[in-house]
Design a protein around this motif. Structure first.
Motif, mmCIF file in Angstrom:
data_model
loop_
_atom_site.group_PDB
_atom_site.id
_atom_site.type_symbol
_atom_site.label_atom_id
_atom_site.label_comp_id
_atom_site.label_asym_id
_atom_site.label_seq_id
_atom_site.Cartn_x
_atom_site.Cartn_y
_atom_site.Cartn_z
ATOM 1 N N CYS A 1 43.462 25.668 43.990
ATOM 2 C CA CYS A 1 42.842 25.884 45.298
ATOM 3 C C CYS A 1 42.607 24.604 46.069
ATOM 4 O O CYS A 1 42.249 24.647 47.248
ATOM 5 C CB CYS A 1 41.536 26.673 45.154
ATOM 6 N N ARG B 1 39.469 31.276 47.686
ATOM 7 C CA ARG B 1 40.078 30.181 46.925
ATOM 8 C C ARG B 1 40.511 30.671 45.532
ATOM 9 O O ARG B 1 41.602 30.348 45.060
ATOM 10 C CB ARG B 1 39.110 29.008 46.783
ATOM 11 N N SER B 2 39.657 31.461 44.898
ATOM 12 C CA SER B 2 39.983 31.950 43.552
ATOM 13 C C SER B 2 41.149 32.931 43.593
ATOM 14 O O SER B 2 41.954 32.989 42.661
ATOM 15 C CB SER B 2 38.765 32.580 42.876
ATOM 16 N N TYR C 1 43.638 32.750 45.827
ATOM 17 C CA TYR C 1 44.804 31.894 45.999
ATOM 18 C C TYR C 1 45.230 31.343 44.630
ATOM 19 O O TYR C 1 46.412 31.367 44.271
ATOM 20 C CB TYR C 1 44.504 30.748 46.969
ATOM 21 N N SER C 2 44.254 30.849 43.872
ATOM 22 C CA SER C 2 44.565 30.307 42.543
ATOM 23 C C SER C 2 45.145 31.377 41.630
ATOM 24 O O SER C 2 46.027 31.096 40.819
ATOM 25 C CB SER C 2 43.308 29.702 41.904
ATOM 26 N N CYS D 1 38.038 27.665 39.814
ATOM 27 C CA CYS D 1 38.472 29.067 39.838
ATOM 28 C C CYS D 1 38.686 29.670 38.452
ATOM 29 O O CYS D 1 38.579 30.881 38.283
ATOM 30 C CB CYS D 1 39.741 29.195 40.665
#
Length: 125
Positions: free
Chosen positions: A8, A36-37, A39-40, A18
């Motif tokens: 992220c 963000r998590s 996306y990760s 994440c």
């Protein structure tokens, strides 16, 4: 095992960022942290986490990720609401990727809400 940076782009190690959400050790405290998590999770190929953090009204039955897509960077462009005191929020972001040797960019404005006390992704606005 050597700790790697979180996909992220937070600058933290994956396990302290994440990775703890993906492992179920904690829930994302804000809409941005959930974004963000997620996306990760795309970068790591974690479809179970993606489905778990999708709102029940918009969640697909299954999710097939293209293994040829490699996510290469995330930039948060802005956010509204989505804090510990909110029940809804939005996050605008730009995600970079490479697919079959070609660079690409996905820009999205996403809606998030709380479901059963946890932040979940609703849909792109």
């Amino acid at each position: 095992m050597v700790e790697t940076g979180c996909p992220c782009g937070s600058g933290k190690g994956y396990g302290e960022c994440c990775g703890r959400f993906h492992a179920g050790e904690a829930a994302a405290p804000t809409a941005e942290a959930l974004m963000r998590s997620r996306y990760s999770a795309y970068a790591k190929g974690d479809t179970a986490y993606l489905l778990t953090t999708w709102h029940s009204s918009t969640r697909p039955q299954r999710l097939d990720l293209d293994r040829k897509t490699r996510w290469t960077g995330l930039e948060i462009l802005g956010a509204t609401g989505g804090s510990a005191v909110h029940t809804e929020g939005t996050v605008r972001f730009r995600a970079r990727y490479a697919e079959r040797g070609q660079a690409g960019v996905l820009e999205e404005h996403s809606a998030f809400t709380r479901e059963n006390g946890r932040w979940v992704y609703v849909a792109a606005l």
